[in-house]
Design a protein around this motif. Structure first.
Motif, PDB file in Angstrom:
ATOM      1  N   ARG A 207      16.580  30.372 -55.032  1.00 45.54           N
ATOM      2  CA  ARG A 207      17.948  30.584 -54.564  1.00 45.54           C
ATOM      3  C   ARG A 207      18.077  30.089 -53.130  1.00 45.54           C
ATOM      4  O   ARG A 207      17.123  30.157 -52.341  1.00 45.54           O
ATOM      5  N   SER A 208      19.258  29.614 -52.794  1.00 44.46           N
ATOM      6  CA  SER A 208      19.572  29.171 -51.437  1.00 44.46           C
ATOM      7  C   SER A 208      20.727  30.008 -50.907  1.00 44.46           C
ATOM      8  O   SER A 208      21.645  30.340 -51.648  1.00 44.46           O
ATOM      9  N   LEU A 209      20.664  30.333 -49.630  1.00 39.71           N
ATOM     10  CA  LEU A 209      21.779  31.017 -48.975  1.00 39.71           C
ATOM     11  C   LEU A 209      22.549  30.058 -48.067  1.00 39.71           C
ATOM     12  O   LEU A 209      23.442  30.482 -47.339  1.00 39.71           O
ATOM     13  N   THR A 210      22.203  28.777 -48.125  1.00 40.18           N
ATOM     14  CA  THR A 210      22.818  27.828 -47.207  1.00 40.18           C
ATOM     15  C   THR A 210      24.107  27.216 -47.740  1.00 40.18           C
ATOM     16  O   THR A 210      24.918  26.722 -46.967  1.00 40.18           O
ATOM     17  N   LYS A 211      24.301  27.239 -49.067  1.00 36.48           N
ATOM     18  CA  LYS A 211      25.442  26.530 -49.647  1.00 36.48           C
ATOM     19  C   LYS A 211      26.723  27.352 -49.516  1.00 36.48           C
ATOM     20  O   LYS A 211      27.710  26.915 -48.914  1.00 36.48           O
ATOM     21  N   THR A 212      26.686  28.562 -50.084  1.00 34.18           N
ATOM     22  CA  THR A 212      27.885  29.401 -50.067  1.00 34.18           C
ATOM     23  C   THR A 212      28.230  29.869 -48.657  1.00 34.18           C
ATOM     24  O   THR A 212      29.406  30.024 -48.322  1.00 34.18           O
ATOM     25  N   TRP A 213      27.216  30.070 -47.825  1.00 38.01           N
ATOM     26  CA  TRP A 213      27.451  30.652 -46.498  1.00 38.01           C
ATOM     27  C   TRP A 213      27.453  29.631 -45.374  1.00 38.01           C
ATOM     28  O   TRP A 213      27.598  29.996 -44.215  1.00 38.01           O
ATOM     29  N   GLY A 214      27.285  28.347 -45.670  1.00 35.80           N
ATOM     30  CA  GLY A 214      27.349  27.330 -44.629  1.00 35.80           C
ATOM     31  C   GLY A 214      26.242  27.466 -43.604  1.00 35.80           C
ATOM     32  O   GLY A 214      26.487  27.376 -42.395  1.00 35.80           O
ATOM     33  N   LEU A 215      25.008  27.652 -44.071  1.00 36.11           N
ATOM     34  CA  LEU A 215      23.882  27.888 -43.172  1.00 36.11           C
ATOM     35  C   LEU A 215      22.804  26.811 -43.324  1.00 36.11           C
ATOM     36  O   LEU A 215      21.622  27.087 -43.114  1.00 36.11           O
ATOM     37  N   ALA A 216      23.204  25.603 -43.659  1.00 43.30           N
ATOM     38  CA  ALA A 216      22.203  24.554 -43.864  1.00 43.30           C
ATOM     39  C   ALA A 216      21.351  24.335 -42.622  1.00 43.30           C
ATOM     40  O   ALA A 216      20.166  24.009 -42.714  1.00 43.30           O
ATOM     41  N   GLY A 217      21.928  24.511 -41.453  1.00 43.24           N
ATOM     42  CA  GLY A 217      21.178  24.320 -40.223  1.00 43.24           C
ATOM     43  C   GLY A 217      20.240  25.460 -39.887  1.00 43.24           C
ATOM     44  O   GLY A 217      19.383  25.316 -39.003  1.00 43.24           O
ATOM     45  N   LEU A 218      20.372  26.580 -40.571  1.00 38.28           N
ATOM     46  CA  LEU A 218      19.530  27.741 -40.291  1.00 38.28           C
ATOM     47  C   LEU A 218      18.301  27.784 -41.180  1.00 38.28           C
ATOM     48  O   LEU A 218      17.276  28.341 -40.798  1.00 38.28           O
ATOM     49  N   ARG A 219      18.379  27.214 -42.395  1.00 37.17           N
ATOM     50  CA  ARG A 219      17.280  27.137 -43.345  1.00 37.17           C
ATOM     51  C   ARG A 219      16.840  28.511 -43.838  1.00 37.17           C
ATOM     52  O   ARG A 219      15.952  29.139 -43.267  1.00 37.17           O
ATOM     53  N   ILE A 220      17.462  28.966 -44.905  1.00 40.36           N
ATOM     54  CA  ILE A 220      17.074  30.243 -45.505  1.00 40.36           C
ATOM     55  C   ILE A 220      17.320  30.199 -47.008  1.00 40.36           C
ATOM     56  O   ILE A 220      18.386  29.792 -47.480  1.00 40.36           O
TER      57      ILE A 220
END
Length: 357
Positions: A207-220
């Motif tokens: 699972r990625s938390l970067t797509k829905t929450w706009g956190l691609a730069g944070l990497r989680i």
């Protein structure tokens, strides 16, 4: 279903090309339909929560609370959860840590899993799903001796949502079945999700938390798997792989408030995507075809001279994702991210101009 299976081929596609390359150089001047990150994110409350974690930067990251929060979100024990620096790190860990003989990737899909496997020295087989079949999975097409199988659901870039029972038919004793659910939280109700299942042998869900929450730069992101698999992957991680701000984001994004907001966003994204699809159908006379039904926050289209159309769209101020870097697709394919009504309407007008030049 006549599914083509090239045997142990070298990659002829640019597996390292991603949507951000379409906007990296002059993205400020382009409307971005190339990257599959939700456009109105992160929300203010999440920004503030992440900012609040900066006071603890002097201490080494402690992921126990975030790991427990992710486990609780999926009804799993913490031993079945591994936090990662985005889902992309998980692909690298799987490629390096697991002892596999015949890995196989179901394409077209996100190319990073195959790239990571090849970088780790593996020879990778492919199953190529066909446009004529709607890019639907035929479990029988996967060879019995494949001991690691990777598939996305919903699949990037096709936006196909495979049935959970079709994917679980791929499970075998001695096989690791990796299901990339990076976009599953954009599907209303997360139907067909396998996250939280413990009855499927060898199952690994990413699972990625970067797509829905706009956190691609944070990497989680995170991995859900059997405790033994999690332990193997964890041993391959560097020390403190997930930063304190990313841990704070993980804990916040699986809290009840955030899950409710994500569920609401999924319905809005579905409506935005359906509006885009409806508009695209209007260009059928120009040879444009949409892969339907689309279930992710993006759509895949085929049209003649797609490369030239993509360049014209850039001139008109819109970036879209080229499709020819995905195994199983060629230069006639484009991927389009779902955006809000105003952005979609502006894009459709631009597309009409690009198709008439």
């Amino acid at each position: 279903m006549d599914t083509h299976i090239p045997m142990r081929t070298e990659p002829e596609h640019d597996l390292r090309h991603h949507g951000d390359a379409e906007v990296r150089d002059d993205g400020s001047s382009l409307v971005d339909l190339a990257v599959n990150v939700r456009a109105d994110t992160p929300p203010d409350w999440l920004r503030e929560h992440i900012a609040g974690s900066l006071a603890a930067l002097a201490a080494y990251p402690d992921g126990r609370d975030a790991r427990a929060a992710v486990a609780a979100r999926h009804g799993l024990p913490v031993e079945r959860v591994l936090l990662t620096a985005g889902a992309a790190e998980a692909f690298v860990l799987l490629a390096r840590a697991l002892k596999v003989r015949r890995p196989l990737v179901v394409h077209p899909q996100f190319t990073e899993p195959e790239a990571a496997l090849r970088d780790a020295g593996h020879t990778v087989d492919r199953v190529l799903l066909r446009a004529e079949d709607g890019f639907r999975l035929d479990p029988a097409a996967v060879p019995e001796d494949a001991d690691l199988v990777v598939i996305g659901n919903p699949t990037n870039p096709t936006s196909v949502l495979h049935r959970a029972d079709a994917i679980t038919r791929l499970a075998r004793p001695g096989r690791t079945l990796v299901v990339d659910e990076a976009f599953m939280d954009a599907v209303p109700g997360e139907r067909e999700a396998l996250a939280g299942r413990t009855d499927v042998p060898g199952l690994v869900v990413l699972r990625s938390l970067t797509k829905t929450w706009g956190l691609a730069g944070l990497r989680i992101g995170y991995v859900l798997a059997a405790p033994g698999t999690v332990a193997e992957l964890e041993r391959a991680q560097p020390l403190w792989p997930v930063s304190t701000p990313a841990l704070a984001a993980a804990e916040a994004c699986v809290a009840p408030r955030a899950l409710a907001e994500a569920a609401h966003a999924a319905h809005r994204i579905a409506a935005d995507r359906d509006r885009l699809v409806a508009g695209l159908r209007g260009f059928a006379s120009a040879g444009l075809r949409v892969v339907e039904p689309a279930e992710g926050p993006f759509v895949l289209v085929r049209l003649p001279r797609a490369a030239a159309v993509r360049r014209r769209l850039r001139d008109l101020g819109y970036a879209v994702r080229r499709g020819d870097t995905f195994p199983g697709l060629d230069e006639e394919w484009l991927r389009l991210a779902a955006r809000d009504r105003a952005t979609t309407d502006g894009f459709l007008r631009a597309l009409g101009q690009a198709l008439t030049v």
